[in-house]
Design an enzyme around this catalytic site. Sequence first.
Site, mmCIF file in Angstrom:
data_model
loop_
_atom_site.group_PDB
_atom_site.id
_atom_site.type_symbol
_atom_site.label_atom_id
_atom_site.label_comp_id
_atom_site.label_asym_id
_atom_site.label_seq_id
_atom_site.Cartn_x
_atom_site.Cartn_y
_atom_site.Cartn_z
ATOM 1 N N THR A 94 66.035 -13.105 88.709
ATOM 2 C CA THR A 94 64.613 -12.757 88.643
ATOM 3 C C THR A 94 64.176 -12.681 87.186
ATOM 4 O OG1 THR A 94 64.642 -11.544 90.734
ATOM 5 C CG2 THR A 94 62.959 -10.882 89.145
ATOM 6 N N GLY A 95 62.943 -13.129 86.897
ATOM 7 C CA GLY A 95 62.396 -12.944 85.556
ATOM 8 C C GLY A 95 61.870 -14.231 84.953
ATOM 9 N N ALA A 152 69.006 -11.533 81.454
ATOM 10 C CA ALA A 152 69.445 -10.176 81.099
ATOM 11 C C ALA A 152 68.510 -9.642 80.014
ATOM 12 C CB ALA A 152 70.882 -10.182 80.596
ATOM 13 N N ASP A 153 68.486 -8.310 79.902
ATOM 14 C CA ASP A 153 67.684 -7.670 78.846
ATOM 15 C C ASP A 153 68.491 -7.469 77.581
ATOM 16 O OD1 ASP A 153 65.364 -7.243 80.565
ATOM 17 O OD2 ASP A 153 66.683 -5.865 81.625
ATOM 18 N N LYS A 190 70.488 -5.055 82.705
ATOM 19 C CA LYS A 190 69.524 -5.804 83.493
ATOM 20 C C LYS A 190 68.560 -4.848 84.172
ATOM 21 C CE LYS A 190 70.741 -9.187 85.982
ATOM 22 N NZ LYS A 190 69.440 -9.753 85.543
ATOM 23 N N GLU A 237 70.083 -7.960 92.217
ATOM 24 C CA GLU A 237 70.766 -8.849 91.257
ATOM 25 C C GLU A 237 72.259 -8.525 91.172
ATOM 26 O OE1 GLU A 237 66.999 -9.715 88.249
ATOM 27 O OE2 GLU A 237 68.315 -8.038 87.818
ATOM 28 N N LYS A 241 68.189 -11.535 72.973
ATOM 29 C CA LYS A 241 68.796 -10.584 73.919
ATOM 30 C C LYS A 241 70.173 -10.115 73.456
ATOM 31 C CE LYS A 241 65.386 -10.875 76.872
ATOM 32 N NZ LYS A 241 65.520 -11.443 78.198
HETATM 33 C C1 5RP Z 1 65.096 -8.455 86.180
HETATM 34 C C2 5RP Z 1 66.141 -8.752 85.156
HETATM 35 C C3 5RP Z 1 65.894 -9.891 84.242
HETATM 36 O O1 5RP Z 1 66.949 -10.780 84.325
HETATM 37 C C4 5RP Z 1 65.769 -9.355 82.830
HETATM 38 O O2 5RP Z 1 64.785 -8.361 82.809
HETATM 39 C C5 5RP Z 1 65.424 -10.476 81.852
HETATM 40 O O3 5RP Z 1 64.125 -10.917 82.108
HETATM 41 P P1 5RP Z 1 63.475 -12.174 81.400
HETATM 42 O O4 5RP Z 1 64.225 -13.385 81.868
HETATM 43 O O5 5RP Z 1 62.049 -12.151 81.887
HETATM 44 O O6 5RP Z 1 63.580 -11.978 79.906
HETATM 45 O O7 5RP Z 1 67.162 -8.113 85.056
HETATM 46 O O8 5RP Z 1 65.399 -7.295 86.897
#
Ligand code: 5RP
Length: 215
Positions: free
Chosen positions: A30-31, A85-86, A96, A105, A123
């Site tokens: 997701t994201g 991932a964050d 995450k 996830e 990241k």
């Molecule tokens: C969602 C997540 C996403 O993978 C994470 O927040 C990274 O998001 P993005 O790809 O928008 O930078 O863990 O729950």
Amino acid sequence: LTTATANEKKAAAEAAAALVEDGMLIGLGTGTTVAFLLPAIAARRLGGVRCVATSPATEAAARQLGLHVVDFTTVARIDLAIDGADQVSPERWLVKGGGGAHTREKVVAAAAERFVVIVSSDKLVDEIAAPVPLELLAFGLESTLAALGHAKPRAGTPPSPDGGIIADWFGRVGDPATLAAWLDSLPGLVSHGLFPPDMVSNVLIGRGSVVDRLP
Ligand code: 5RP
């Protein structure tokens, strides 16, 4: 999202899409990084690929692109899960759940033969730090928050598709394994956003227009 960051996410996502083989069952994260992955998988036109989605948003986007999304209730194993991932530490601890989808996830990543993480270079962190996303049972919420100490429900975020309250923990992380074990011991906590290194098969990092792998 700056253009440079978007390009890095896209490059990592496209490298991961190349790992998909016909006949595989794929876990879709997701994201905004995964948003680049879905069209890249669809463009491969592999008729035998089936997917499970980690959020209603991903499921809708995948179906829109013509991907075959199946229910994850009756599926035992996933061949390849791909997700953003964050934070990614040098030891491959992940944080995450920036999008609040970390419970599903983590279930999908844990069921996958191979879990590939796709990130832009921003990241990468030297050390995992707060906030750590949480999903909490609504039942007993105040008592769980009291046990957590430094945690707050995420303002304006709706409950997860499984009915949990999305929150964030703001304490000092220190050793991620110790924190993860403590969080896992709290009965009112559904899940947290710390993903251990042994869950992670590869990390693909967009850097400029090239894709690096975390060694
Ligand atoms: C969602 C997540 C996403 O993978 C994470 O927040 C990274 O998001 P993005 O790809 O928008 O930078 O863990 O729950």
